[in-house]
Enzyme design. Structure first.
Site, PDB file in Angstrom:
ATOM      1  N   THR A 131     -50.330   9.016   6.744  1.00 28.91           N
ATOM      2  CA  THR A 131     -48.865   8.018   6.559  1.00 28.91           C
ATOM      3  C   THR A 131     -48.801   7.628   5.260  1.00 28.91           C
ATOM      4  O   THR A 131     -49.939   7.530   4.627  1.00 28.91           O
ATOM      5  CB  THR A 131     -49.249   7.016   7.467  1.00 28.91           C
ATOM      6  OG1 THR A 131     -49.298   7.597   8.910  1.00 28.91           O
ATOM      7  CG2 THR A 131     -47.960   6.292   7.824  1.00 28.91           C
ATOM      8  N   PRO A 133     -45.906   5.177   2.681  1.00 26.83           N
ATOM      9  CA  PRO A 133     -45.221   4.064   2.646  1.00 26.83           C
ATOM     10  C   PRO A 133     -43.697   4.316   3.163  1.00 26.83           C
ATOM     11  O   PRO A 133     -43.068   3.671   3.919  1.00 26.83           O
ATOM     12  CB  PRO A 133     -44.998   3.490   1.283  1.00 26.83           C
ATOM     13  CG  PRO A 133     -46.600   3.743   0.716  1.00 26.83           C
ATOM     14  CD  PRO A 133     -46.676   5.207   1.184  1.00 26.83           C
ATOM     15  N   ARG A 274     -57.726 -19.940  40.395  1.00 23.06           N
ATOM     16  CA  ARG A 274     -56.532 -20.976  40.126  1.00 23.06           C
ATOM     17  C   ARG A 274     -55.964 -21.445  41.483  1.00 23.06           C
ATOM     18  O   ARG A 274     -55.285 -20.515  42.116  1.00 23.06           O
ATOM     19  CB  ARG A 274     -55.774 -20.458  39.058  1.00 23.06           C
ATOM     20  CG  ARG A 274     -54.494 -21.353  38.705  1.00 23.06           C
ATOM     21  CD  ARG A 274     -54.807 -22.367  38.159  1.00 23.06           C
ATOM     22  NE  ARG A 274     -54.033 -23.240  37.544  1.00 23.06           N
ATOM     23  CZ  ARG A 274     -53.981 -24.521  36.982  1.00 23.06           C
ATOM     24  NH1 ARG A 274     -55.086 -25.288  37.020  1.00 23.06           N
ATOM     25  NH2 ARG A 274     -52.818 -25.006  36.338  1.00 23.06           N
ATOM     26  N   GLU A 374     -49.955   6.605  16.173  1.00 18.20           N
ATOM     27  CA  GLU A 374     -50.021   8.264  16.584  1.00 18.20           C
ATOM     28  C   GLU A 374     -48.526   8.537  17.097  1.00 18.20           C
ATOM     29  O   GLU A 374     -48.369   8.948  18.251  1.00 18.20           O
ATOM     30  CB  GLU A 374     -51.215   8.201  17.661  1.00 18.20           C
ATOM     31  CG  GLU A 374     -52.346   8.614  17.027  1.00 18.20           C
ATOM     32  CD  GLU A 374     -52.420  10.064  16.372  1.00 18.20           C
ATOM     33  OE1 GLU A 374     -52.394  10.761  16.841  1.00 18.20           O
ATOM     34  OE2 GLU A 374     -52.392   9.868  14.945  1.00 18.20           O
TER      35      GLU A 374
END
Length: 564
Positions: A131, A133, A274, A374
């Protein structure tokens, strides 16, 4: 890609148990929270995991190079377990495997022996430098260059210049696979840490996966020998990258699956203790049927496609990127489901879920990245839609009609009829889009990708439920749910899928019809007619009738999740 047997069940179980034992000691909840807060990658722990203490990296390395020779199914199970521990740590471990992909796929025998052997023997860490920029998911738009260096008329090396962005293990990796544009086209090069001109930026300050190291890489006149050109042939880089997308996306799908289930299991445990309104939250349908059951069902639908795709890859079907679309569907559904499950887990904990102590807040931040790296969810929707759209056109609309017929042998109590109905509806929706020329609208194409993911996952889950009932699941399959419970899960998801395909398909066909450009030749009434025809063609009565029994089945799924 040849068939891979992988580990036997005993060896896989031993690896998963060893992984649990190691992490319980090395990364207890308190340490993970501290590392997350301080934004620190536990490099020592990562190296220990990939060293003699655990050797988890050996699963990804072929036996001939000193590894365990695990297959795609083994890798999925390990990746899911890693993600349940910590997706940042999982990313760091997975980065080494990802970095070796070009070597596994395209390297010479000598290169494989050298680099894969070093990983197995020394536990060195790799990074995957693709990859950039400005390029993002478009690897073909990269600007990093590889200029040949000649000596006496022979190419003896390459000079690399450029920048890589968002690189996992960027500043801790010992070696990096770097994609660069050579005269012959995009090519992979192996660059070792410490090479002159090769440096890393300060680690990124990220929203999540803060236990992983992510950094930009800088290549300023970095010279590597010609022997470091993967495969010793220029121009094979993009092909080598594309050949493993089906595999690598299944592994990231496992990250979404593991993260989602870890968050959901914490919510399940919390709801048992709870008490609200005089009774535990776990007994309240308004809680379980909104915040627990739907997410468990979607995660298991994703698992079905993950396991099915991994099995096919191990059988040798994944050659030359043949299962890239299936890998894309698996990643899309699993990561979207994992993210939604983590979000629901925060809500399930109430105010406690918004605090660091209960970890679901951290899991939500971590699992979010799985929808980005990905291949973003949007890239995957486009990938899925384009492939299946071409299949629809090539088969004159028979692709999903045939898929529906193929489910005829799947029993009704395993969700087969509803899953088949989803395929029928998808065929009708795609045909309406063809007649109305609606896929010129990019958003329509992306929504088709989503509908495909749901329809195909429903089919995979129905097949998985039938296999469980027949006792023919893969030996290493996850068996959290009994066959009866898995059948119920499948029925719930199949209803969801058919309703989604029919109702949302009709929505987008009708919605796009009024906006077709008349000057382009389609005509408004042609497209609008496609919407009217679709409403008449879709088996909407059968779709709605298929919802019968949904609430009872959701009750049964809740019972299975809570062991009652």
């Amino acid at each position: 890609m040849t068939a891979t047997e992988g580990l036997d069940r005993e060896a896989l179980d031993m690896m998963l148990a060893s992984l649990d034992e190691f992490v319980t000691e090395a990364l207890p909840d308190e340490r993970r929270l501290d590392l997350d807060h301080e934004d620190v990658c536990p490099e020592d722990t990562i190296r220990a995991m990939c060293g003699e203490e655990l050797g988890v990296h050996l699963v990804f390395i072929p036996e001939e190079y000193g590894g365990l020779g695990g297959g795609a199914f083994d890798s999925y199970r390990v990746c899911e377990r890693l993600a349940r521990i910590d997706i940042g740590v999982a990313t760091s471990v997975f980065a080494t495997f990802l970095g070796t992909d070009p070597i596994l796929i395209g390297a010479t025998a000598e290169q494989r022996k050298q680099w894969l052997g070093r990983i197995a023997e020394e536990g060195i860490l790799f990074a995957y430098g693709a990859t950039e920029p400005e390029a993002g998911s478009d690897l073909g738009a990269m600007k990093t260059t590889a200029t040949p260096v000649e000596t006496d008329g022979q190419v003896t090396g390459y000079r690399l210049n450029g920048r890589k962005q968002w690189i996992s293990n960027g500043s801790i990796a010992d070696v990096c696979s770097v994609l660069a544009l050579a005269p012959g086209g995009p090519s992979w090069f192996i660059v070792e840490r410490g090479t002159a001109g090769f440096s890393a930026a300060h680690p990124e300050d990220k929203h999540g996966i803060r236990l992983s190291n992510t950094a930009a890489l800088f290549l300023d006149d970095v010279e590597v020998p010609a022997e470091n050109l993967v495969g010793r042939e220029e121009g094979r880089g993009l092909i080598q990258a594309q050949q493993v997308f089906g595999y690598t996306r299944v592994m990231v799908a496992a990250f979404g699956l593991g993260g989602g289930w870890e968050a959901l299991d914490r919510a399940i445990a919390y709801s048992v203790d709870r008490v609200q309104g005089g009774a535990p939250l776990s007994t309240k349908q308004g809680f379980t049927h909104k915040l627990i059951v739907p997410h468990a069902v979607r995660l298991e639908a994703a698992r079905a496609l993950i396991e099915e795709t991994a099995t096919r890859i191990d059988a040798g079907e994944g050659a030359d990127g043949a299962l890239n679309t299936e890998g894309a569907i698996a990643k899309y559904l699993a990561t979207e489901a994992g993210n939604a499950a983590a979000e629901a887990a925060i809500q399930a904990h109430g105010g406690y879920g918004y605090t660091r102590e209960y970890l679901v807040e951290k899991i939500k931040r971590d699992v979010r990245i799985t929808m980005i790296y990905e291949g973003t969810s949007e890239i995957l929707e486009m990938t899925i839609a384009r492939d299946r759209w071409q299949q629809h056109l090539k088969t004159s609309g028979a692709y999903y009609r045939d898929a529906a017929r193929a489910l005829a042998d799947v029993p009704g109590d395993c969700g087969g009829p509803a899953a088949a109905l989803a395929q029928e509806c998808l065929a009708a929706v795609m045909e309406a889009c063809r007649v109305g020329r609606l896929t010129r609208n990019q958003h329509v194409l992306l929504r088709l990708g989503e509908l495909v993911a749901y329809a195909e996952s429903a089919a995979a889950l129905a097949r998985r439920a039938a296999a469980a009932a027949a006792g023919t699941l893969p030996e290493k399959a996850d068996t959290r749910f009994s066959p009866a419970a898995l059948a119920t899960v499948s029925r719930v998801f199949a209803r969801d899928a058919v309703l989604k395909v029919a109702e949302e398909g009709l929505r987008w066909v009708s919605g796009a019809g009024a906006g077709v450009d008349v000057a382009a030749g389609a005509g408004m009434d042609v497209a609008a007619g496609a919407g009217v025809d679709l409403a008449a063609t879709l088996p909407l009565d059968r779709t709605r009738a298929a919802q019968s029994g949904l609430l009872d089945d959701m009750n049964l799924v809740a019972d299975a999740l809570y062991g009652r």
